[in-house]
Write an enzyme that holds these catalytic residues in place. Structure first.
Site, PDB file in Angstrom:
ATOM      1  N   ASP A 104     -76.078 -35.137 -47.288  1.00 39.33           N
ATOM      2  CA  ASP A 104     -76.687 -34.743 -48.320  1.00 39.33           C
ATOM      3  C   ASP A 104     -77.389 -36.058 -48.809  1.00 39.33           C
ATOM      4  O   ASP A 104     -77.534 -36.444 -49.828  1.00 39.33           O
ATOM      5  CB  ASP A 104     -76.370 -33.485 -49.881  1.00 39.33           C
ATOM      6  CG  ASP A 104     -75.438 -34.357 -50.003  1.00 39.33           C
ATOM      7  OD1 ASP A 104     -74.769 -35.640 -49.687  1.00 39.33           O
ATOM      8  OD2 ASP A 104     -74.568 -33.748 -50.490  1.00 39.33           O
ATOM      9  N   CYS A 108     -73.421 -39.110 -47.931  1.00 37.75           N
ATOM     10  CA  CYS A 108     -72.826 -38.667 -47.348  1.00 37.75           C
ATOM     11  C   CYS A 108     -71.444 -40.231 -47.240  1.00 37.75           C
ATOM     12  O   CYS A 108     -70.627 -40.029 -46.675  1.00 37.75           O
ATOM     13  CB  CYS A 108     -73.521 -38.349 -45.645  1.00 37.75           C
ATOM     14  SG  CYS A 108     -73.957 -39.928 -44.723  1.00 37.75           S
ATOM     15  N   HIS A 144     -75.599 -41.370 -41.212  1.00 43.25           N
ATOM     16  CA  HIS A 144     -75.779 -40.229 -41.388  1.00 43.25           C
ATOM     17  C   HIS A 144     -73.931 -40.421 -41.060  1.00 43.25           C
ATOM     18  O   HIS A 144     -73.147 -41.520 -39.882  1.00 43.25           O
ATOM     19  CB  HIS A 144     -75.414 -39.173 -40.988  1.00 43.25           C
ATOM     20  CG  HIS A 144     -74.520 -37.422 -41.122  1.00 43.25           C
ATOM     21  ND1 HIS A 144     -74.965 -37.475 -42.245  1.00 43.25           N
ATOM     22  CD2 HIS A 144     -73.680 -36.952 -40.419  1.00 43.25           C
ATOM     23  CE1 HIS A 144     -73.800 -36.708 -43.000  1.00 43.25           C
ATOM     24  NE2 HIS A 144     -72.797 -36.267 -40.852  1.00 43.25           N
TER      25      HIS A 144
END
Length: 428
Positions: free
Chosen positions: A202, A205, A415
């Site tokens: 979101d 991370c 990510h």
């Protein structure tokens, strides 16, 4: 004049729809990469070049090599390859999103999407060939297969651990060059770690993965958290820099810092309290349970991230002032303030820090700043850089010997997940 029966009409409509769907599948990979950014040199590579230009003697970029492999796939190409992950076939966009895949080049990461509907576990064949044609029954069958994992896990900030190679096999089943590179990267990580825990995506991370690892290994309160002036940072900075009033809280984007300085102070106190409490737990199992509990409390979790962002701002101001006064600063700080969008701490706050968690995550050069703010070495396995000098990157690259180390995994520098259950010691 030609007339068709009802059944013949339906048949023609079905053919036209199938043709449209086929075109969509065949053009989807190109649409994924159409908006992606062009290949750029990595920050470690830029830092090495900058270091050579100014003749800095420190080894700021020991693990980064300026002669990085320029034939490596770009982030956009890797994300494009994600459509071939499951069974080596192109997937529909909705299906990819339900797996939490990151397809937006402007976002750091995309939130996990829970799979809806009743779940039933089914066996799937491990076909390696790429099939461009899939009927509705097959698509529906694959959606059901996604439910083999409890959908509630996708809502967790840090999902339960699973075998790292099992995770790799599920995520990268294709035979494309990127998939093969990822598998080799995971195999290398598996030499050090047995399992992996997925991190909720979101745009926090990097914060979430680093803080979770730091707390789960903490045995004492860091010195910078013990400082008497630590909780006075908002008040002290506001007295010197009026522009800090433009700080934006995730929960209250309309309020200015002048109205929320007390709340930032509370977040800093919360960070110290949680770190102290968890570091005092002796049992590794109880410590892990305490971390899991903390990262299931969304309200407290995001308060901690606001505290971390403010610590980054404070560190950026210190580095900027040190450079202006002629003192030696890390090479990354030159790049940090060489950007058109962050030529000074005020712009860094307005154009970057205020947006973390809203419309983007940490950029690579900001990972250096984050590491300095925490006084932690962040070791990252950058899987898409496998077989290059940048496969394992340290932030910062010249860490202090007393700084603890945490380890993260990334497939695209956007990510981050975390490896767990070390096979051997990874401390410096």
């Amino acid at each position: 004049m030609c007339f068709f029966s009802g059944r013949e009409t339906l048949h023609i409509v079905f053919i036209l729809q199938s043709h449209d769907n086929l075109q969509g599948w065949m053009t989807e990979p190109s649409s994924l990469s159409a908006g992606a950014e062009d290949k750029k040199e990595s920050v470690p590579t830029q830092l090495m070049k900058r270091k050579n230009e100014v003749g800095v003697a420190s080894e700021e970029l020991g693990s980064a090599n300026a002669a990085a492999d320029h034939k490596e796939k770009t982030t956009s190409e890797i994300r494009q390859d994600c459509v071939y992950r499951s069974r080596g076939r192109p997937e529909e966009t909705d299906t990819i999103k339900s797996l939490g895949m990151d397809q937006d080049a402007s976002m750091n990461c995309e939130p996990y999407g829970p799979v809806s509907g009743n779940c039933a576990a089914m066996e799937s064949s491990e076909e390696s060939e790429e099939d461009m044609y899939r009927d509705e029954e097959e698509i529906e069958r694959e959606k059901i297969l996604l439910c083999e994992t409890n959908s509630s896990e996708y809502k967790l900030s840090v999902s339960p651990e699973m075998d790292i190679m099992e995770y790799c096999r599920k995520e990268w089943r294709g035979n494309t060059p990127a998939a093969k590179r990822m598998r080799k990267g995971y195999e290398a990580v598996a030499q050090k770690f047995a399992s992996i825990r997925r991190i909720r995506g979101d745009n926090y991370c990097a914060f979430r993965a680093t803080l979770f690892q730091a707390l789960s290994q903490a045995t004492q309160l860091p010195r910078w958290l013990q400082s008497e002036d630590f909780t006075m940072l908002p008040e002290n900075l506001l007295s010197k820099y009026d522009w800090i009033k433009q700080w934006q809280l995730r929960q209250k984007p309309g309020k200015r810092m002048g109205e929320i300085s007390d709340e930032i102070k509370e977040y800093l106190i919360l960070l110290r309290k949680k770190w102290k409490n968890i570091s005092e737990i002796k049992s590794p199992l109880e410590k892990q349970e305490a971390c899991d509990k903390l990262f299931k409390n969304e309200e407290e979790e995001y308060c901690l991230y606001e505290a971390l962002k403010f610590l980054m701002l404070n560190t950026a101001i210190e580095l900027y002032n040190a450079d202006k006064s002629g003192r030696r600063v890390p090479v990354f700080s030159w790049l940090l303030f060489a950007r058109d969008t962050s030529s000074n701490p005020c712009q860094l706050m307005q154009n970057h820090l205020n947006h973390i968690g809203h419309s983007g995550g940490l950029e690579q050069v900001e990972m250096f700043l984050f590491a300095y703010a925490l006084q932690y070495t962040i070791q990252v396995y950058r899987l898409y850089k496998f077989s290059t000098d940048e496969f394992i990157t340290l932030y910062p690259n010249d860490p202090q010997e007393e700084w603890p180390m945490v380890t993260l995994i990334t497939e695209d520098d956007r990510h981050y997940n975390i490896p767990v259950r070390m096979c051997q010691e990874t401390m410096l």
